[in-house]
Motif scaffolding. Structure first.
Motif, PDB file in Angstrom:
ATOM      1  N   ASP A  53       0.857  -1.183   0.000  1.00  0.00           N
ATOM      2  CA  ASP A  53       0.000   0.000   0.000  1.00  0.00           C
ATOM      3  C   ASP A  53       0.893   1.233   0.000  1.00  0.00           C
ATOM      4  OD1 ASP A  53      -1.668   2.176   0.610  1.00  0.00           O
ATOM      5  OD2 ASP A  53      -2.898   1.006   1.986  1.00  0.00           O
ATOM      6  N   ASN A  55       0.261   4.215   0.519  1.00  0.00           N
ATOM      7  CA  ASN A  55      -0.021   5.135   1.628  1.00  0.00           C
ATOM      8  C   ASN A  55       0.760   4.775   2.889  1.00  0.00           C
ATOM      9  OD1 ASN A  55      -1.883   6.893   0.262  1.00  0.00           O
ATOM     10  ND2 ASN A  55      -3.294   5.163   0.277  1.00  0.00           N
ATOM     11  N   ASP A  56       0.982   3.494   3.118  1.00  0.00           N
ATOM     12  CA  ASP A  56       1.803   3.072   4.260  1.00  0.00           C
ATOM     13  C   ASP A  56       3.236   3.559   4.083  1.00  0.00           C
ATOM     14  OD1 ASP A  56      -0.389   1.748   5.362  1.00  0.00           O
ATOM     15  OD2 ASP A  56       0.203  -0.202   4.529  1.00  0.00           O
TER      16      ASP A  56
END
Length: 67
Positions: A53, A55-56
């Motif tokens: 991900d 965003n992580d």
């Protein structure tokens, strides 16, 4: 917190920002320092290719650059 690193930046661009970037990427098993694709591949493209991900990754990278 404003983002200094975004998903459209290449790995190469981000790696130039701080020596700590390589450690963060390593925590996600991204060996970008020695990868030829790091020059042209965006963080988002790399995350997708590795099943991560983005965003992580962005959250961890941007934590390196507090305001």
């Amino acid at each position: 917190m404003s983002e200094k690193v975004n998903k459209n930046m290449t790995f190469h661009q981000v790696l130039q920002m701080s020596p700590q970037v390589a450690k963060v990427l390593g925590n996600f098993n991204l060996g970008c320092v020695g990868c030829m694709g790091a020059i042209n591949e965006t963080l988002e493209q790399g995350a997708i290719a590795h099943g991560l991900d983005v965003n992580d990754i962005l959250r961890e990278l941007n934590a390196l650059f507090p305001e």
